[in-house]
Design a protein around this motif. Structure first.
Motif, PDB file in Angstrom:
ATOM      1  N   ARG A  75       0.845  -1.187   0.000  1.00 28.59           N
ATOM      2  CA  ARG A  75       0.000   0.000   0.000  1.00 28.59           C
ATOM      3  C   ARG A  75       0.889   1.249   0.000  1.00 28.59           C
ATOM      4  O   ARG A  75       1.648   1.469   0.938  1.00 28.59           O
ATOM      5  N   LEU A  76       0.831   2.014  -1.076  1.00 32.19           N
ATOM      6  CA  LEU A  76       1.562   3.276  -1.166  1.00 32.19           C
ATOM      7  C   LEU A  76       0.685   4.414  -0.657  1.00 32.19           C
ATOM      8  O   LEU A  76      -0.505   4.470  -0.967  1.00 32.19           O
ATOM      9  N   ILE A  77       1.276   5.330   0.105  1.00 29.42           N
ATOM     10  CA  ILE A  77       0.521   6.461   0.644  1.00 29.42           C
ATOM     11  C   ILE A  77       1.389   7.717   0.597  1.00 29.42           C
ATOM     12  O   ILE A  77       2.521   7.707   1.084  1.00 29.42           O
ATOM     13  N   THR A  78       0.855   8.784   0.022  1.00 36.13           N
ATOM     14  CA  THR A  78       1.450  10.101   0.218  1.00 36.13           C
ATOM     15  C   THR A  78       0.579  10.834   1.235  1.00 36.13           C
ATOM     16  O   THR A  78      -0.632  10.961   1.060  1.00 36.13           O
ATOM     17  N   ILE A  79       1.224  11.284   2.310  1.00 34.67           N
ATOM     18  CA  ILE A  79       0.510  11.871   3.441  1.00 34.67           C
ATOM     19  C   ILE A  79       0.578  13.395   3.334  1.00 34.67           C
ATOM     20  O   ILE A  79       1.676  13.960   3.267  1.00 34.67           O
ATOM     21  N   PRO A  80      -0.554  14.073   3.311  1.00 38.59           N
ATOM     22  CA  PRO A  80      -0.525  15.534   3.210  1.00 38.59           C
ATOM     23  C   PRO A  80      -0.094  16.176   4.517  1.00 38.59           C
ATOM     24  O   PRO A  80      -0.215  15.580   5.593  1.00 38.59           O
ATOM     25  N   SER A  81       0.405  17.389   4.418  1.00 40.74           N
ATOM     26  CA  SER A  81       0.766  18.139   5.619  1.00 40.74           C
ATOM     27  C   SER A  81      -0.513  18.491   6.376  1.00 40.74           C
ATOM     28  O   SER A  81      -1.436  19.082   5.823  1.00 40.74           O
ATOM     29  N   PHE A  82      -0.572  18.121   7.649  1.00 37.42           N
ATOM     30  CA  PHE A  82      -1.784  18.330   8.429  1.00 37.42           C
ATOM     31  C   PHE A  82      -2.081  19.811   8.631  1.00 37.42           C
ATOM     32  O   PHE A  82      -3.244  20.221   8.643  1.00 37.42           O
ATOM     33  N   SER A  83      -1.049  20.627   8.771  1.00 37.24           N
ATOM     34  CA  SER A  83      -1.272  22.044   9.076  1.00 37.24           C
ATOM     35  C   SER A  83      -1.983  22.775   7.949  1.00 37.24           C
ATOM     36  O   SER A  83      -2.659  23.775   8.180  1.00 37.24           O
ATOM     37  N   THR A  84      -1.855  22.282   6.715  1.00 38.63           N
ATOM     38  CA  THR A  84      -2.529  22.918   5.581  1.00 38.63           C
ATOM     39  C   THR A  84      -3.781  22.170   5.135  1.00 38.63           C
ATOM     40  O   THR A  84      -4.686  22.778   4.548  1.00 38.63           O
ATOM     41  N   SER A  85      -3.848  20.874   5.414  1.00 36.23           N
ATOM     42  CA  SER A  85      -4.980  20.079   4.920  1.00 36.23           C
ATOM     43  C   SER A  85      -5.963  19.672   6.008  1.00 36.23           C
ATOM     44  O   SER A  85      -7.142  19.412   5.718  1.00 36.23           O
ATOM     45  N   GLY A  86      -5.492  19.571   7.264  1.00 34.30           N
ATOM     46  CA  GLY A  86      -6.340  19.051   8.326  1.00 34.30           C
ATOM     47  C   GLY A  86      -6.662  17.586   8.146  1.00 34.30           C
ATOM     48  O   GLY A  86      -7.654  17.089   8.680  1.00 34.30           O
ATOM     49  N   GLN A  87      -5.793  16.845   7.421  1.00 35.19           N
ATOM     50  CA  GLN A  87      -6.070  15.453   7.080  1.00 35.19           C
ATOM     51  C   GLN A  87      -5.028  14.507   7.657  1.00 35.19           C
ATOM     52  O   GLN A  87      -3.837  14.825   7.709  1.00 35.19           O
ATOM     53  N   ILE A  88      -5.501  13.342   8.086  1.00 38.10           N
ATOM     54  CA  ILE A  88      -4.639  12.220   8.424  1.00 38.10           C
ATOM     55  C   ILE A  88      -5.141  11.005   7.658  1.00 38.10           C
ATOM     56  O   ILE A  88      -6.255  11.012   7.117  1.00 38.10           O
ATOM     57  N   VAL A  89      -4.325   9.961   7.586  1.00 37.15           N
ATOM     58  CA  VAL A  89      -4.665   8.768   6.808  1.00 37.15           C
ATOM     59  C   VAL A  89      -4.712   7.571   7.741  1.00 37.15           C
ATOM     60  O   VAL A  89      -3.787   7.348   8.527  1.00 37.15           O
ATOM     61  N   LEU A  90      -5.772   6.800   7.653  1.00 39.50           N
ATOM     62  CA  LEU A  90      -5.889   5.553   8.403  1.00 39.50           C
ATOM     63  C   LEU A  90      -5.712   4.385   7.450  1.00 39.50           C
ATOM     64  O   LEU A  90      -6.230   4.387   6.327  1.00 39.50           O
ATOM     65  N   VAL A  91      -4.970   3.363   7.890  1.00 42.10           N
ATOM     66  CA  VAL A  91      -4.783   2.135   7.119  1.00 42.10           C
ATOM     67  C   VAL A  91      -5.225   0.968   7.975  1.00 42.10           C
ATOM     68  O   VAL A  91      -4.735   0.787   9.099  1.00 42.10           O
ATOM     69  N   GLU A  92      -6.163   0.174   7.465  1.00 40.65           N
ATOM     70  CA  GLU A  92      -6.668  -0.982   8.203  1.00 40.65           C
ATOM     71  C   GLU A  92      -5.636  -2.097   8.119  1.00 40.65           C
ATOM     72  O   GLU A  92      -5.122  -2.423   7.048  1.00 40.65           O
ATOM     73  N   ALA A  93      -5.315  -2.699   9.256  1.00 40.30           N
ATOM     74  CA  ALA A  93      -4.185  -3.609   9.358  1.00 40.30           C
ATOM     75  C   ALA A  93      -4.372  -4.912   8.582  1.00 40.30           C
ATOM     76  O   ALA A  93      -3.395  -5.507   8.132  1.00 40.30           O
TER      77      ALA A  93
END
Length: 432
Positions: A397-415
């Motif tokens: 699973r590839l993920i690019t994580i956005p900067s939280f301070s500008t997007s307000g987003q986090i990413v969850l990955v189900e194990a």
């Protein structure tokens, strides 16, 4: 509620790190800067070449009319079909040079950043310890080749002494352990660019409330989050035009509250107070007086390589991907470059050419030694994800994580499934 009670509430009985060997992989035992960077290229080639040679022999070496394998670049026989393994060198006319920086007196401070390392199509060469040979061919356009990538090439030497490439093989995905399924959903939370010290308009407080189980979002129950990975830049960037207000106490308070419930893996980034060159060393425990005694705080290096819940998780705070984006066209996305690094089998192929790193002489620790289940890059412009399947059933699973301070987003990955969910926790401003 004690730390142990809170951890038990989240069905996590052992807060200790599950693989100290992998977590300590990038820790520097000594720091000596008297070695040439050529050593790391040699070690990289020697680490990847055996695997890549086997792939090349399987693809091209069978049959009575099979092309000849050339163990050295300069041993290629002119006009005869052959294959070889070597390291790519990209000729980029706008690539920064430390020699030029010294001449311009730019070595005292951080040199100005270059948006692109080339102004026209880059020419390529392949090299090893015997020498370097120029390569060409339309097939090269199908690969995002960069300096430092180790590849296998099939082709012929032309009359001009250049190697005309017909086919290319990349290292690809290595062996991978199977995923152990769970009946109940369990999530890894990935965040980056919290940038404490900037005005966050309450988004960090809302993130803290979510992680501590204050509210759920959709079908996602926050109590099912079992690990948090902060992928760099927990500190905000310094602004020379403003007086500096140290955010360390706020960071410590934030981490202390999260670590009461969930194990946190904290990776340093470009903004954070640690070494600049890769591998960035863990943030010093003395920064976090209230949290450093908790067994759930894991101060990790950048890159990160750790095995959690049976999953191999690897990634960086984003510097290798940001550097790679300067090596290609704007059409190549951060996610494309992340996939390229996976298939190159290397965390940071352009290091040390255009990305600072420690001058290793007896190893290249950035070579991937296994196929990750989750491969991420922090501090990117936007969230993107992709599942990459290997030839032997590997799933990454590839993920690019956005900067939280500008997007307000986090990413969850189900194990169990590696399915991703983008969580937006930025507060609403204004009347409802």
């Amino acid at each position: 509620m004690t730390v142990q009670e809170s951890l038990k509430r989240r069905n996590f009985d052992d807060p200790e790190v599950e693989n100290d060997v992998k977590l300590s992989r990038f820790l520097l035992k000594e720091r000596k800067y008297d070695k040439q960077f050529s050593h790391i290229y040699y070690q990289r080639l020697m680490a990847i070449k055996p695997h890549l040679s086997k792939l090349a022999e399987k693809a091209w070496g069978a049959g009575s009319k099979a092309p000849k394998y050339s163990d050295k670049v300069l041993e290629v026989k002119g006009g005869k079909l052959s294959y070889l393994v070597g390291t790519i060198y990209a000729n980029m006319d706008a690539k920064p040079s430390i020699i030029d920086d010294v001449k311009k007196d730019l070595w005292v401070v951080n040199p100005p950043q270059t948006e692109k390392y080339f102004k026209k199509d880059a020419g390529f060469s392949i090299e090893d310890d015997s020498g370097r040979m120029k390569i060409f061919g339309h097939v090269l356009q199908n690969y995002n080749l960069v300096t430092g990538a180790v590849v296998a090439l099939l082709g012929k030497e032309s009359t001009s002494g250049e190697f005309e490439v017909e086919e290319v093989i990349l290292p690809g995905q290595l062996e991978q352990s199977p995923i152990i399924g769970e009946e109940e959903p369990r999530y890894f939370a990935f965040a980056s660019g919290l940038n404490f010290g900037e005005n966050n308009n309450g988004s960090l407080e809302l993130l803290l409330e979510f992680l501590l189980g204050g509210f759920d979002i959709g079908n996602i129950k926050s109590r099912d989050i079992i690990k948090v990975v902060v992928a760099g830049n927990i500190y905000g960037p310094l602004n020379p035009k403003e007086s500096y207000k140290d955010p360390t106490s706020k960071i410590d308070c934030f981490l202390n509250q999260v670590c009461q419930s969930i194990p946190v893996y904290l990776i340093p980034g470009a903004n954070d107070p640690t070494t600049r060159a890769l591998p960035q060393q863990p943030l010093h425990s003395g920064l976090f007086n209230a949290t450093n005694s908790l067994p759930t705080l894991h101060l990790a290096s950048n890159p990160l390589d750790v095995e959690l819940m049976g999953l191999r998780i690897m990634g960086t705070a984003g510097q290798p991907i940001n550097d790679l984006k300067k090596c290609g066209s704007d059409e190549v996305t951060s996610l494309d470059w992340l996939e390229a690094t996976l298939k190159f089998g290397h965390f940071a192929p352009t290091s040390p050419d255009t990305l600072y790193c420690y001058p290793y002489s007896n190893q290249d620790p950035f070579v991937l030694t296994a196929c990750p289940h989750i491969f991420f890059a922090g501090n990117q412009d936007e969230f993107a994800t992709r599942m990459i399947a290997g030839d032997n059933g590997q799933q990454t699973r590839l993920i690019t994580i956005p900067s939280f301070s500008t997007s307000g987003q986090i990413v969850l990955v189900e194990a169990s499934t590696l399915a991703t969910t983008l969580i937006h926790v930025k507060p609403c401003i204004g009347p409802q």
